[in-house]
Design an enzyme around this catalytic site. Structure first.
Site, PDB file in Angstrom:
ATOM      1  N   HIS A 104      37.170  47.213  47.731  1.00 16.07           N
ATOM      2  CA  HIS A 104      37.215  48.478  48.484  1.00 16.07           C
ATOM      3  C   HIS A 104      36.171  48.465  49.613  1.00 16.07           C
ATOM      4  CE1 HIS A 104      38.433  49.939  44.305  1.00 16.07           C
ATOM      5  NE2 HIS A 104      39.482  50.263  45.025  1.00 16.07           N
ATOM      6  N   TYR A 122      36.452  54.197  41.738  1.00 12.62           N
ATOM      7  CA  TYR A 122      35.832  53.178  40.888  1.00 12.62           C
ATOM      8  C   TYR A 122      35.618  51.933  41.749  1.00 12.62           C
ATOM      9  CZ  TYR A 122      34.031  51.685  36.482  1.00 12.62           C
ATOM     10  OH  TYR A 122      33.157  51.290  35.482  1.00 12.62           O
TER      11      TYR A 122
HETATM   12  P1  AMP Z   1      43.000  51.003  44.608  1.00 16.19           P
HETATM   13  O1  AMP Z   1      41.765  51.832  44.491  1.00 16.19           O
HETATM   14  O2  AMP Z   1      43.136  49.965  43.548  1.00 16.19           O
HETATM   15  O3  AMP Z   1      44.247  51.827  44.836  1.00 16.19           O
HETATM   16  O4  AMP Z   1      42.818  50.166  45.946  1.00 16.19           O
HETATM   17  C1  AMP Z   1      42.525  50.802  47.169  1.00 16.19           C
HETATM   18  C2  AMP Z   1      42.635  49.792  48.282  1.00 16.19           C
HETATM   19  O5  AMP Z   1      41.737  48.713  48.037  1.00 16.19           O
HETATM   20  C3  AMP Z   1      44.045  49.164  48.370  1.00 16.19           C
HETATM   21  O6  AMP Z   1      44.390  49.003  49.737  1.00 16.19           O
HETATM   22  C4  AMP Z   1      43.848  47.840  47.695  1.00 16.19           C
HETATM   23  O7  AMP Z   1      44.748  46.843  48.144  1.00 16.19           O
HETATM   24  C5  AMP Z   1      42.431  47.488  48.094  1.00 16.19           C
HETATM   25  N1  AMP Z   1      41.875  46.516  47.151  1.00 16.19           N
HETATM   26  C6  AMP Z   1      41.835  46.605  45.803  1.00 16.19           C
HETATM   27  N2  AMP Z   1      41.299  45.483  45.272  1.00 16.19           N
HETATM   28  C7  AMP Z   1      41.014  44.657  46.314  1.00 16.19           C
HETATM   29  C8  AMP Z   1      40.454  43.348  46.428  1.00 16.19           C
HETATM   30  N3  AMP Z   1      40.088  42.654  45.359  1.00 16.19           N
HETATM   31  N4  AMP Z   1      40.327  42.824  47.666  1.00 16.19           N
HETATM   32  C9  AMP Z   1      40.707  43.512  48.763  1.00 16.19           C
HETATM   33  N5  AMP Z   1      41.219  44.758  48.727  1.00 16.19           N
HETATM   34  C10 AMP Z   1      41.385  45.320  47.519  1.00 16.19           C
END
Ligand code: AMP
Length: 286
Positions: A37, A32
């Site tokens: 990301h 998503y």
């Molecule tokens: P997730 O899909 O939420 O597990 O996130 C996957 C990766 O994206 C993880 O390393 C998160 O820390 C990073 N991530 C999620 N949201 C953000 C954001 N707003 N800024 C930077 N990195 C993010």
């Protein structure tokens, strides 16, 4: 861009890249995709020759009463966005590919998992450490990219990679925010219009804490209390934690000094949001 569904396919893809002496960058996600990301993928693109992203909603990091089933998913859109930023391959396995029948092995990181989200989400970091270990073993990247948005996660992953001698460089990328300051998150999709407005309380509280520290406040509890009060002005907000911690050890602080982690977890209606800022505590008026 290649879509890979099995561990064997990823191993083959990575082996071919390594044979060509390419530097492999890996971006693990739960999909998503949003600009947060994509910032990780762009950084990987800049630093590495070949970039692979995983898209896997990992069941073992969700508690029994959490949102695993309803977590937003849109693989088709994710593939388009990943391709646009130059990702070379996406690994999107089914749950059974990662956790086949009989699966019994888990990775526990002690210490840094016992505070913050580790305290309010029992088992969460066990699931994270397990799936990240598995993914790093499957891909064997040179570099892996994590967002500062999940600050504790990046600390846990660094600890785990060091302790288990996993030969990978962990790169942390700054948090990407909406223009008003709300950190991007796949879970923002759950918010209705009013909740979206009130979700700003996380960033407002963090900025208030930061201002206090930068103007010389040294009492961690005074900073914490001011942040709690700021969030309490928003009627839809229910605090999970508001914490002022050492940015390296993650231990709660009494006195502000060195690099300080301001971290908040807040329920906005039925949605739990987290955010953080790292502040250099040495500056200020003394
Ligand atoms: P997730 O899909 O939420 O597990 O996130 C996957 C990766 O994206 C993880 O390393 C998160 O820390 C990073 N991530 C999620 N949201 C953000 C954001 N707003 N800024 C930077 N990195 C993010």
């Amino acid at each position: 861009m290649e879509l890979l569904k099995t561990v064997a396919e990823v191993r083959r893809w990575a082996r071919e890249r390594r044979e060509q002496k390419q530097r492999i960058g890996f971006v693990p996600t739960m999909g998503y995709l949003h600009e947060g990301h994509l910032a990780l993928a762009r950084r990987a693109r800049e630093r590495c020759d070949a970039v692979i992203m995983s898209i896997f909603v990992n069941p073992t990091q969700f508690g029994p009463r959490e949102d695993f089933a309803s977590y937003p998913r849109d693989l088709e859109r994710d593939l388009r966005l990943a391709e646009e930023v130059g990702v070379d391959a996406v690994f999107a396995p089914e749950v059974e590919e990662m956790y086949p029948p009989g699966y019994s092995t888990y990775v526990e990181v002690e210490g840094v998992t016992e505070v913050l989200c580790g305290a309010s989400r029992p088992g969460h970091f066990r699931g994270v450490a397990t799936v990240v270990t598995k993914l790093l073993n499957i891909v064997q990247p040179d570099e892996a990219f994590f967002g500062q948005k999940d600050y504790q996660q990046s600390v846990v992953v660094r600890r785990m990679a060091a302790d288990l001698n996993i030969p990978v460089e962990i790169i942390t990328v700054p948090t990407v925010r909406e223009p008003d300051g709300l950190a991007l998150s796949s879970r923002n999709k759950y918010l209705n219009e009013e909740e979206r407005r009130q979700a700003l309380c996380l960033y407002r509280a963090l900025k208030l804490g930061e201002e206090m520290i930068l103007s010389g406040e040294r009492r961690a509890e005074a900073v914490r209390q001011a942040m709690v009060e700021e969030i309490s002005r928003y009627p839809l907000a229910r605090i999970d934690y508001v914490s002022v911690n050492d940015a390296e050890t993650l231990k709660p602080l009494k006195e502000i000094s060195g690099r300080v982690l301001l971290a908040v977890a807040v329920w906005i209606g039925k949605t739990r949001l987290i955010d953080n800022l790292v502040v250099e505590g040495r500056r200020g008026k003394d």
